[in-house]
Design a protein around this motif. Structure first.
Motif, PDB file in Angstrom:
ATOM      1  N   MET A  25       0.816  -1.211   0.000  1.00 29.19           N
ATOM      2  CA  MET A  25       0.000   0.000   0.000  1.00 29.19           C
ATOM      3  C   MET A  25       0.852   1.264   0.000  1.00 29.19           C
ATOM      4  O   MET A  25       0.511   2.263  -0.609  1.00 29.19           O
ATOM      5  CB  MET A  25      -0.943   0.014   1.201  1.00 29.19           C
ATOM      6  CG  MET A  25      -2.015  -1.059   1.171  1.00 29.19           C
ATOM      7  SD  MET A  25      -3.134  -0.910  -0.225  1.00 29.19           S
ATOM      8  CE  MET A  25      -4.178   0.435   0.306  1.00 29.19           C
ATOM      9  N   MET A  26       1.937   1.263   0.764  1.00 35.02           N
ATOM     10  CA  MET A  26       2.758   2.467   0.854  1.00 35.02           C
ATOM     11  C   MET A  26       4.216   2.229   0.505  1.00 35.02           C
ATOM     12  O   MET A  26       5.007   3.166   0.498  1.00 35.02           O
ATOM     13  CB  MET A  26       2.675   3.063   2.262  1.00 35.02           C
ATOM     14  CG  MET A  26       1.351   3.734   2.542  1.00 35.02           C
ATOM     15  SD  MET A  26       1.370   4.655   4.084  1.00 35.02           S
ATOM     16  CE  MET A  26       2.233   6.138   3.609  1.00 35.02           C
ATOM     17  N   GLY A  27       4.584   0.983   0.218  1.00 34.45           N
ATOM     18  CA  GLY A  27       5.987   0.672  -0.054  1.00 34.45           C
ATOM     19  C   GLY A  27       6.466   1.312  -1.341  1.00 34.45           C
ATOM     20  O   GLY A  27       5.695   1.803  -2.154  1.00 34.45           O
ATOM     21  N   MET A  28       7.788   1.271  -1.511  1.00 33.38           N
ATOM     22  CA  MET A  28       8.404   1.949  -2.633  1.00 33.38           C
ATOM     23  C   MET A  28       8.849   0.904  -3.656  1.00 33.38           C
ATOM     24  O   MET A  28       9.559  -0.046  -3.320  1.00 33.38           O
ATOM     25  CB  MET A  28       9.611   2.713  -2.099  1.00 33.38           C
ATOM     26  CG  MET A  28      10.214   3.669  -3.053  1.00 33.38           C
ATOM     27  SD  MET A  28       9.583   5.323  -2.838  1.00 33.38           S
ATOM     28  CE  MET A  28      10.106   5.721  -1.191  1.00 33.38           C
ATOM     29  N   MET A  34      -8.305  10.433   6.535  1.00 31.79           N
ATOM     30  CA  MET A  34      -8.122  11.829   6.948  1.00 31.79           C
ATOM     31  C   MET A  34      -9.389  12.639   6.669  1.00 31.79           C
ATOM     32  O   MET A  34      -9.406  13.860   6.850  1.00 31.79           O
ATOM     33  CB  MET A  34      -6.935  12.454   6.211  1.00 31.79           C
ATOM     34  CG  MET A  34      -5.605  11.763   6.476  1.00 31.79           C
ATOM     35  SD  MET A  34      -5.209  11.655   8.232  1.00 31.79           S
ATOM     36  CE  MET A  34      -4.749  13.338   8.564  1.00 31.79           C
ATOM     37  N   SER A  78      -3.132  17.611   3.901  1.00 31.47           N
ATOM     38  CA  SER A  78      -3.406  16.695   5.004  1.00 31.47           C
ATOM     39  C   SER A  78      -3.283  15.243   4.590  1.00 31.47           C
ATOM     40  O   SER A  78      -3.331  14.350   5.433  1.00 31.47           O
ATOM     41  CB  SER A  78      -4.817  16.922   5.552  1.00 31.47           C
ATOM     42  OG  SER A  78      -4.898  18.158   6.197  1.00 31.47           O
ATOM     43  N   GLU A 138      -1.066   9.868   2.128  1.00 26.47           N
ATOM     44  CA  GLU A 138      -0.651   8.998   1.024  1.00 26.47           C
ATOM     45  C   GLU A 138      -0.780   7.520   1.377  1.00 26.47           C
ATOM     46  O   GLU A 138       0.041   6.702   0.992  1.00 26.47           O
ATOM     47  CB  GLU A 138       0.785   9.342   0.585  1.00 26.47           C
ATOM     48  CG  GLU A 138       0.912  10.788   0.135  1.00 26.47           C
ATOM     49  CD  GLU A 138       2.349  11.236  -0.104  1.00 26.47           C
ATOM     50  OE1 GLU A 138       3.225  10.363  -0.176  1.00 26.47           O
ATOM     51  OE2 GLU A 138       2.579  12.442  -0.210  1.00 26.47           O
ATOM     52  N   GLY A 174      -3.071   5.500   0.399  1.00 25.15           N
ATOM     53  CA  GLY A 174      -3.477   4.707  -0.766  1.00 25.15           C
ATOM     54  C   GLY A 174      -4.859   4.078  -0.675  1.00 25.15           C
ATOM     55  O   GLY A 174      -5.260   3.368  -1.589  1.00 25.15           O
ATOM     56  N   SER A 202      -6.924   5.148  -3.862  1.00 24.64           N
ATOM     57  CA  SER A 202      -6.554   4.478  -5.115  1.00 24.64           C
ATOM     58  C   SER A 202      -6.956   3.010  -5.082  1.00 24.64           C
ATOM     59  O   SER A 202      -7.419   2.461  -6.077  1.00 24.64           O
ATOM     60  CB  SER A 202      -5.045   4.566  -5.349  1.00 24.64           C
ATOM     61  OG  SER A 202      -4.610   5.887  -5.358  1.00 24.64           O
ATOM     62  N   TYR A 203      -6.778   2.388  -3.921  1.00 29.74           N
ATOM     63  CA  TYR A 203      -7.093   0.970  -3.788  1.00 29.74           C
ATOM     64  C   TYR A 203      -8.554   0.704  -4.136  1.00 29.74           C
ATOM     65  O   TYR A 203      -8.892  -0.294  -4.754  1.00 29.74           O
ATOM     66  CB  TYR A 203      -6.802   0.522  -2.353  1.00 29.74           C
ATOM     67  CG  TYR A 203      -7.101  -0.935  -2.076  1.00 29.74           C
ATOM     68  CD1 TYR A 203      -6.187  -1.921  -2.443  1.00 29.74           C
ATOM     69  CD2 TYR A 203      -8.276  -1.325  -1.447  1.00 29.74           C
ATOM     70  CE1 TYR A 203      -6.449  -3.252  -2.190  1.00 29.74           C
ATOM     71  CE2 TYR A 203      -8.541  -2.656  -1.187  1.00 29.74           C
ATOM     72  CZ  TYR A 203      -7.627  -3.612  -1.558  1.00 29.74           C
ATOM     73  OH  TYR A 203      -7.893  -4.933  -1.310  1.00 29.74           O
ATOM     74  N   PRO A 262      -5.022   6.984 -10.592  1.00 30.86           N
ATOM     75  CA  PRO A 262      -3.930   7.007  -9.608  1.00 30.86           C
ATOM     76  C   PRO A 262      -4.073   8.214  -8.684  1.00 30.86           C
ATOM     77  O   PRO A 262      -3.326   9.190  -8.781  1.00 30.86           O
ATOM     78  CB  PRO A 262      -2.673   7.073 -10.475  1.00 30.86           C
ATOM     79  CG  PRO A 262      -3.119   7.647 -11.764  1.00 30.86           C
ATOM     80  CD  PRO A 262      -4.573   7.342 -11.936  1.00 30.86           C
ATOM     81  N   VAL A 314      -3.539   8.889  -5.468  1.00 28.87           N
ATOM     82  CA  VAL A 314      -2.442   9.312  -4.602  1.00 28.87           C
ATOM     83  C   VAL A 314      -1.380  10.045  -5.413  1.00 28.87           C
ATOM     84  O   VAL A 314      -0.818  11.043  -4.973  1.00 28.87           O
ATOM     85  CB  VAL A 314      -1.814   8.105  -3.888  1.00 28.87           C
ATOM     86  CG1 VAL A 314      -0.690   8.554  -2.997  1.00 28.87           C
ATOM     87  CG2 VAL A 314      -2.855   7.377  -3.072  1.00 28.87           C
ATOM     88  N   GLN A 315      -1.145   9.556  -6.627  1.00 32.60           N
ATOM     89  CA  GLN A 315      -0.132  10.190  -7.465  1.00 32.60           C
ATOM     90  C   GLN A 315      -0.527  11.630  -7.776  1.00 32.60           C
ATOM     91  O   GLN A 315       0.304  12.539  -7.698  1.00 32.60           O
ATOM     92  CB  GLN A 315       0.008   9.379  -8.745  1.00 32.60           C
ATOM     93  CG  GLN A 315       1.310   9.619  -9.451  1.00 32.60           C
ATOM     94  CD  GLN A 315       1.479   8.709 -10.654  1.00 32.60           C
ATOM     95  OE1 GLN A 315       0.728   7.752 -10.833  1.00 32.60           O
ATOM     96  NE2 GLN A 315       2.459   9.002 -11.470  1.00 32.60           N
ATOM     97  N   LYS A 342       0.035  13.654  -4.705  1.00 31.84           N
ATOM     98  CA  LYS A 342       1.463  13.919  -4.490  1.00 31.84           C
ATOM     99  C   LYS A 342       1.918  15.083  -5.367  1.00 31.84           C
ATOM    100  O   LYS A 342       2.683  15.942  -4.922  1.00 31.84           O
ATOM    101  CB  LYS A 342       2.279  12.665  -4.827  1.00 31.84           C
ATOM    102  CG  LYS A 342       2.309  11.634  -3.716  1.00 31.84           C
ATOM    103  CD  LYS A 342       3.177  10.450  -4.136  1.00 31.84           C
ATOM    104  CE  LYS A 342       3.236   9.402  -3.045  1.00 31.84           C
ATOM    105  NZ  LYS A 342       3.826   8.152  -3.516  1.00 31.84           N
TER     106      LYS A 342
END
Lengths: 329, 486
Positions: B374-377, B422, B448, B451, B453, B456-457, B464, B466-467, B470
């Motif tokens: 979900m948040m990994g790179m 949030m 606020s 990210e 996700g 998006s999920y 996208p 979250v993108q 960002k």
């Protein structure tokens, strides 16, 4: 070892839901009412719905080809529009009505605004109101269980055993000839998909269980209509009876579950949805009481559609942690 | 176990056997509990928050015990592994280094030292680029497999009772410990900024990201070290209680913690609803205390502090053995691996060695992810090394994801609004970002966004989200720093 890796921002998984999957659920939810329509009005009703679906799909595809947008008929939203348009017509209409309605819905109300997700008003209701211009053909209802010729392009006057709808009966004062059981089961005259309150509600509950729609709009919409008609019955009628007749007649239940809940033209916040539902209910009752048409559902939703952007803005949820003081407003 | 730890474990015993007082009861309603006072099944009483989403868990390694991975022939130790300044290498090419030896440090800035995880020779000091795009230096050490331990490694000599807060903080900094849940904030800095400000300490064992089971296995196999590390931190913060927060998909871990707590009154266990992002400290603190952290503030500003379970265990190891943070538990998982595993891995081990240890690939991975899905790179290099913040390395095939590469039109279904923890309206932030109206995007709360996700999920149009957010955040930040200060 892999040669090429995909590097993209998170999240890297999805829950698999698609617009098409949602639309298929909506179509499934409308099937009980469609089957009932065939039982009450014969295969003519199915034929009208099929013509209407074909019209919507073909006109959407044609329009998208002409303006060189990707053709999106495979998301099935045009199919839903087609079924709903058919549901909003009496089985007796000549076939040019669903064809013209489909063209208006897909091109004027949806296509020119940018297609799915961009339209301001519900395309089906816009088309229905457009078709109100042909008042006589749109408002000729046949008696339930009268055999209609299935495939003829337009029906002869002689084929139709005309019948007043419950709403026009109430418009003229008094209560309809049909019993309340007829009203809820759907053995009455009316539009194809509007007649069986119970089967439409079954479809609506399916959508609620599948979490395609939330309870906010149907409950507030129906609740407002019930409350207002119960408080203000015409003199000489029983308030409870009048309320039940009002709720079960016309396209109210169909609209509350299937048209007012259209994602694109309804608010996204729960509070906004409730305001939207209450507004639809109040306008419906207002038009039914004071308007020239017996039916106010289509107009009420169209009017509320125009306010969706403002409702969303007004009901912006309170942010977690609050808004910092120095933030620009 | 060294004597100093024994002392703090033997706390006064109160009451009769039975642990119901250590398990939170929300709203005062009794749960269905065992004779020991623990809930038996997940129920609606679990702590939660509004928003979020139940993500498919994919916890395929939940039953795999932690295996100690064989040491790799070469380790790649990045000089920047945590939030803060990059370390300056203290060794040169050709130097012999020992296990646990400090090889990089930061002077007068936020950051903590890095240590060699093997004994061997420095082959190269390489300039590289992090997945985040920042420059980094990597010390490449060839392992001589002698396991020669540096004489810097000595256990903490005093009992905890007579140790001052400063000594604890210094020792934690010296041991190079930073948050091991993923964000990698230096632990010493978190403690020193929280001293005197906090009354609630939470040990985060929520582990809400799919696939990851590192904390879960740690709690099952070694709950004592988590507990003992937490006690050291509590001593530094002068706190009398701390709360374990565990999601209700890990009842076995709850039982292990409860056994380890015994009759101690120092700890409570809070059962959290299994919902993403329950492990985000904002949601965790809200669920347990009802306090919301304002935007741009820290947990300490609302009197709370949150530590990851493995961070606590690392603190304990640093005090009991003196060995700095040179290894961690990594969940190596994903649908491409033959044998997904939970591994105890030396920091600096390249991912390719993890794959080899897990039996290789059964299908070609399309994405390699450092952290949860979900948040990994996403990584571009299969030789990227494990760092202190690497809780998982996932090898995912594109089978599930490729069909979602084509975004469709937003249908305004509101799923993102419902899922946002949030309480923002991501659909409007995206719409205004597309119009390049970043002022309105900010009014809708772009800054606020955490990210996580969840939006998006859940998006049926595969936008996208979250993108886009960002992009909005970066643009807003850039315009703020460019604007003249008055």
């Amino acid at each position: 070892m892999p040669d090429l890796l995909t590097v993209s921002p998170s999240p890297h998984i999805r829950n698999g839901i698609t617009t098409r999957r949602i639309n298929i659920d909506v179509i499934i939810a409308m099937l009980p009412a469609l089957v009932w329509a065939v039982y009450v009005f014969g295969f003519r009703s199915l034929f009208v719905v099929l013509v209407s679906v074909a019209s919507c799909v073909i006109f959407e595809a044609l329009f998208e080809l002409v303006v060189r947008r990707p053709v999106t008929v495979l998301d099935f939203s045009a199919v839903i529009s087609g079924i709903l348009l058919g549901f909003n017509l009496p089985a007796t209409v000549p076939l040019w009505i669903p064809i013209a309605g489909g063209a208006f819905a897909m091109i004027v109300a949806k296509g020119v605004f940018g297609g799915l997700g961009k339209n301001i008003v519900n395309p089906v209701l816009a088309a229905r109101v457009f078709l109100f211009s042909w008042t006589r053909v749109i408002n000729t209802f046949s008696k339930p269980f009268s055999a209609l010729p299935v495939f003829s392009f337009s029906l002869e006057e002689a084929d139709i055993v005309a019948s007043a709808t419950p709403l026009s009966a109430m418009k003229n004062g008094g209560l309809p000839d049909f019993s309340l059981v007829d009203m809820f089961l759907g053995t009455k005259s009316g539009c194809i998909g509007e007649v069986s309150a119970i089967l439409i509600a079954v479809g609506g509950i399916y959508l609620l269980i599948r979490k395609v729609i939330s309870w906010h709009i149907p409950v507030t919409y129906l609740g407002t209509v019930m409350l207002l008609t119960f408080i203000f019955p015409p003199s000489g009628t029983d308030a409870l009876q009048f309320m039940l007749y009002q709720v079960s007649s016309g396209g109210l239940i169909l609209a509350a579950f299937f048209m007012a809940t259209d994602y694109v033209t309804s608010p996204t916040t729960p509070t906004g949805k409730m305001i939207f539902g209450i507004g639809c209910g109040a306008i419906t009752v207002f038009i039914r009481y004071f308007g020239g048409y017996p039916e106010g559902v289509s107009f009420s939703i169209l009017i509320m559609n125009l306010l969706v952007g403002y409702i969303d803005k007004l009901t912006k949820p309170k942010r977690f942690g609050g808004v910092p003081k120095n933030a620009k407003q | 176990m060294p004597a100093l730890i024994e002392i703090i474990i033997s706390v006064p015993e109160h009451g009769k056997a039975g642990y119901s007082q250590s398990v939170f009861h929300r709203k005062g309603i009794d749960r269905q509990v065992s004779s020991r006072g623990l809930p038996l099944v997940a129920d609606d009483m679990a702590y939660s928050f509004r928003g979020g989403t139940h993500v498919r868990e994919h916890k395929i390694t939940r039953k795999s015990p932690i295996e100690k991975m064989t040491a790799p022939p070469v380790v790649y130790i990045p000089m920047s592994q945590n939030i803060g300044a990059m370390c300056t290498p203290l060794v040169a090419v050709g130097d012999r280094v020992l296990k646990g030896q400090k090889i990089g440090d930061v002077e007068n800035a936020l950051g903590c030292p890095v240590h060699s995880s093997v004994s061997g020779t420095v082959k190269e000091i390489r300039e590289t680029v992090n997945p985040t795009g920042q420059k980094n230096k990597v010390v490449v050490i060839e392992n001589d497999f002698e396991e020669a331990v540096s004489d810097e490694v000595i256990p903490f000599a005093k009992t905890i009772q007579e140790t001052s807060t400063e000594e604890i903080v210094d020792w934690i900094r010296k041991s190079g410990i930073s948050g091991m849940g993923g964000a990698s904030f230096p632990t010493y800095a978190k403690i020193s900024s929280a001293i005197g400000k906090v009354d609630t300490m939470i040990i985060n064992c929520a582990e809400c990201e799919p696939y990851i089971t590192a904390n879960h296995r740690l709690l099952l196999e070694d709950p004592k070290s988590v507990l003992n590390g937490a006690k050291i931190i509590m001593k530094a913060l002068k706190l009398r209680t701390a709360t374990f927060a565990v999601e209700d998909n890990k009842f076995d871990a709850v039982h292990e913690i409860d056994n380890a707590i015994g009759r101690s009154k120092l700890f409570k266990v809070a059962i959290m609803k299994t919902k993403y992002p329950q492990g985000d400290e904002r949601q965790l603190i809200f669920a347990i205390t009802g306090k919301e952290i304002p935007q741009g503030k820290l947990p300490a500003d609302v009197g709370c502090v949150v530590f990851n379970a493995e961070t606590c265990a690392a603190v304990y190891r640093a005090f009991s053995t003196g060995m700095p943070l040179i290894e961690r538990i990594v969940t190596v998982s994903g649908d491409c691996l033959k044998e997904p595993k939970n591994l105890l891995v030396l920091i600096g081990t390249p991912y390719s060695d993890l794959v080899e240890f897990c039996g290789g690939f059964k299908r070609e991975p399309e994405k390699i992810i450092n952290g949860g899905p979900m948040m990994g790179m996403a990584q571009w290099d299969i030789n990227a090394p494990v760092t202190r913040g690497t809780s998982a390395v996932l090898f995912l095939s594109g089978r599930e994801n490729r069909k979602y590469n084509q975004p469709e039109n937003c249908i305004k279904c509101g799923r993102c609004v419902r899922a946002c923890p949030m309480h923002l309206m991501p659909n409007y932030i995206v719409a205004y970002t597309k119009l390049l109206d970043f002022g309105e995007a900010e009014n809708y709360g772009a800054m606020s966004c955490v990210e996580c996700g969840s939006c998006s999920y859940n998006c049926p149009a595969h936008i996208p989200i979250v993108q886009y957010i960002k992009v909005a955040k970066n643009t807003i930040r850039a315009s703020k720093s460019a604007a003249p200060k008055n």
